[in-house]
Design a protein around this motif. Structure first.
Motif, mmCIF file in Angstrom:
data_model
loop_
_atom_site.group_PDB
_atom_site.id
_atom_site.type_symbol
_atom_site.label_atom_id
_atom_site.label_comp_id
_atom_site.label_asym_id
_atom_site.label_seq_id
_atom_site.Cartn_x
_atom_site.Cartn_y
_atom_site.Cartn_z
ATOM 1 N N ALA A 166 0.831 -1.211 0.000
ATOM 2 C CA ALA A 166 0.000 0.000 0.000
ATOM 3 C C ALA A 166 0.863 1.257 0.000
ATOM 4 N N GLU A 167 1.977 1.210 0.700
ATOM 5 C CA GLU A 167 2.876 2.364 0.740
ATOM 6 C C GLU A 167 3.458 2.657 -0.648
ATOM 7 N N LEU A 168 3.879 1.619 -1.350
ATOM 8 C CA LEU A 168 4.399 1.796 -2.709
ATOM 9 C C LEU A 168 3.333 2.382 -3.629
ATOM 10 N N LEU A 169 2.132 1.797 -3.614
ATOM 11 C CA LEU A 169 1.080 2.235 -4.521
ATOM 12 C C LEU A 169 0.612 3.655 -4.201
ATOM 13 N N THR A 170 0.466 3.953 -2.924
ATOM 14 C CA THR A 170 0.056 5.302 -2.507
ATOM 15 C C THR A 170 1.090 6.324 -2.913
ATOM 16 N N SER A 171 2.343 6.013 -2.678
ATOM 17 C CA SER A 171 3.420 6.934 -3.039
ATOM 18 C C SER A 171 3.410 7.236 -4.535
ATOM 19 N N GLU A 172 3.206 6.214 -5.350
ATOM 20 C CA GLU A 172 3.190 6.423 -6.797
ATOM 21 C C GLU A 172 1.999 7.263 -7.239
ATOM 22 N N LEU A 173 0.820 7.002 -6.681
ATOM 23 C CA LEU A 173 -0.360 7.785 -7.063
ATOM 24 C C LEU A 173 -0.233 9.244 -6.632
ATOM 25 N N GLY B 106 5.935 4.500 -12.532
ATOM 26 C CA GLY B 106 5.167 4.524 -11.291
ATOM 27 C C GLY B 106 3.780 3.943 -11.444
ATOM 28 N N LEU B 107 3.037 4.400 -12.432
ATOM 29 C CA LEU B 107 1.685 3.882 -12.620
ATOM 30 C C LEU B 107 1.704 2.457 -13.144
ATOM 31 N N PHE B 108 2.753 2.094 -13.878
ATOM 32 C CA PHE B 108 2.915 0.705 -14.294
ATOM 33 C C PHE B 108 3.056 -0.193 -13.056
ATOM 34 N N LEU B 109 3.829 0.267 -12.060
ATOM 35 C CA LEU B 109 3.965 -0.493 -10.810
ATOM 36 C C LEU B 109 2.622 -0.632 -10.099
ATOM 37 N N VAL B 110 1.846 0.448 -10.083
ATOM 38 C CA VAL B 110 0.523 0.384 -9.452
ATOM 39 C C VAL B 110 -0.310 -0.705 -10.119
ATOM 40 N N CYS B 111 -0.339 -0.709 -11.432
ATOM 41 C CA CYS B 111 -1.135 -1.705 -12.155
ATOM 42 C C CYS B 111 -0.617 -3.118 -11.929
ATOM 43 N N HIS B 112 0.676 -3.252 -11.794
ATOM 44 C CA HIS B 112 1.268 -4.574 -11.605
ATOM 45 C C HIS B 112 0.992 -5.140 -10.208
ATOM 46 N N TYR B 113 1.092 -4.311 -9.181
ATOM 47 C CA TYR B 113 0.977 -4.794 -7.802
ATOM 48 C C TYR B 113 -0.435 -4.710 -7.216
ATOM 49 N N ALA B 114 -1.300 -3.925 -7.818
ATOM 50 C CA ALA B 114 -2.666 -3.799 -7.301
ATOM 51 C C ALA B 114 -3.521 -4.969 -7.769
ATOM 52 N N ASP B 115 -4.513 -5.320 -6.962
ATOM 53 C CA ASP B 115 -5.468 -6.351 -7.357
ATOM 54 C C ASP B 115 -6.448 -5.813 -8.396
ATOM 55 N N ALA B 116 -6.765 -4.535 -8.304
ATOM 56 C CA ALA B 116 -7.651 -3.851 -9.251
ATOM 57 C C ALA B 116 -7.238 -2.389 -9.292
ATOM 58 N N TRP B 117 -7.488 -1.696 -10.388
ATOM 59 C CA TRP B 117 -7.115 -0.297 -10.525
ATOM 60 C C TRP B 117 -7.959 0.348 -11.620
ATOM 61 N N GLY B 118 -7.985 1.683 -11.589
ATOM 62 C CA GLY B 118 -8.722 2.401 -12.614
ATOM 63 C C GLY B 118 -8.598 3.896 -12.426
ATOM 64 N N GLY B 119 -9.233 4.606 -13.315
ATOM 65 C CA GLY B 119 -9.221 6.058 -13.253
ATOM 66 C C GLY B 119 -10.373 6.603 -14.057
ATOM 67 N N TYR B 120 -10.844 7.757 -13.656
ATOM 68 C CA TYR B 120 -11.907 8.386 -14.419
ATOM 69 C C TYR B 120 -11.888 9.889 -14.192
ATOM 70 N N PRO B 121 -12.303 10.639 -15.226
ATOM 71 C CA PRO B 121 -12.373 12.100 -15.085
ATOM 72 C C PRO B 121 -13.574 12.471 -14.224
ATOM 73 N N LEU B 122 -13.459 13.590 -13.546
ATOM 74 C CA LEU B 122 -14.549 14.094 -12.717
ATOM 75 C C LEU B 122 -15.042 15.409 -13.293
ATOM 76 N N GLY B 123 -16.335 15.557 -13.369
ATOM 77 C CA GLY B 123 -16.916 16.824 -13.804
ATOM 78 C C GLY B 123 -16.818 17.840 -12.686
ATOM 79 N N ASP B 124 -17.088 19.080 -12.999
ATOM 80 C CA ASP B 124 -17.051 20.126 -11.975
ATOM 81 C C ASP B 124 -18.092 19.859 -10.896
ATOM 82 N N ASP B 125 -17.682 20.036 -9.635
ATOM 83 C CA ASP B 125 -18.618 19.900 -8.531
ATOM 84 C C ASP B 125 -19.068 21.288 -8.086
ATOM 85 N N LEU B 126 -19.702 21.379 -6.957
ATOM 86 C CA LEU B 126 -20.198 22.665 -6.459
ATOM 87 C C LEU B 126 -19.095 23.688 -6.235
ATOM 88 N N PHE B 127 -17.870 23.224 -6.029
ATOM 89 C CA PHE B 127 -16.760 24.120 -5.749
ATOM 90 C C PHE B 127 -15.930 24.426 -6.992
#
Length: 160
Positions: free
Chosen positions: A51-58, A116-137
């Motif tokens: 978790a430390e490796l993956l968190t650090s990379e993200l 870094g993100l290659f390591l995340v994908c390799h060591y994580a059980d699942a992973w993903g990403g998505y864009p976020l639209g503007d929120d109230l702020f």
């Protein structure tokens, strides 16, 4: 100002923490220290190394490719699993998080980045990403996430 906020759901007996990180080169280190404390406090030491490796990379990715703050969220999942997610203001989803299909391709030896993100994908059980639209702020950006649990525990037991 509270920067770490625990949130506990009584119905599911799970927990989550959110950590607001300024755009600062110390952000990955602060995220790692916080992560270690949270996992130790919740008696999940078997997840700490991976978790430390993956968190650090993200978090490093958020710092390097965004100009503003980031948010780290740690959330317990059923079965001693953990979800780590990082929000930043840059809406660009980097490879390999932009396409979740097909095999991961190694990073060329001479490449300046991308490992870094290659390591995340390799060591994580699942992973993903998505864009976020503007929120109230007025915040948009993206969220990159990964989950770990069973495989991280297996690696820890083999190393012992």
């Amino acid at each position: 100002m509270v920067t770490v906020s625990p949130q506990k759901s009584e119905a599911s007996a799970s927990w989550s923490y959110a950590l607001q990180l300024p755009h600062d080169p110390l952000a990955p280190r602060i995220a790692r220290v916080t992560l270690r404390a949270v996992l130790a406090g919740h008696r999940l030491p078997q997840l700490i190394d991976t978790a430390e490796l993956l968190t650090s990379e993200l978090v490093t990715n958020a710092y390097r490719h965004s100009t503003g703050p980031a948010t780290l969220r740690l959330r317990a999942l059923p079965g001693t699993r953990l979800r780590v997610s990082v929000w930043d203001a840059n809406p660009y989803i980097p490879p390999p998080f932009d396409k979740r299909t097909g095999p991961l391709h190694p990073i060329p030896v001479g490449a300046d980045g991308g490992r870094g993100l290659f390591l995340v994908c390799h060591y994580a059980d699942a992973w993903g990403g998505y864009p976020l639209g503007d929120d109230l702020f007025g915040r948009g950006g993206k969220l990159l996430w990964c989950e770990l649990g069973a495989r991280a525990v297996d690696r820890t037991e083999v190393a012992a």
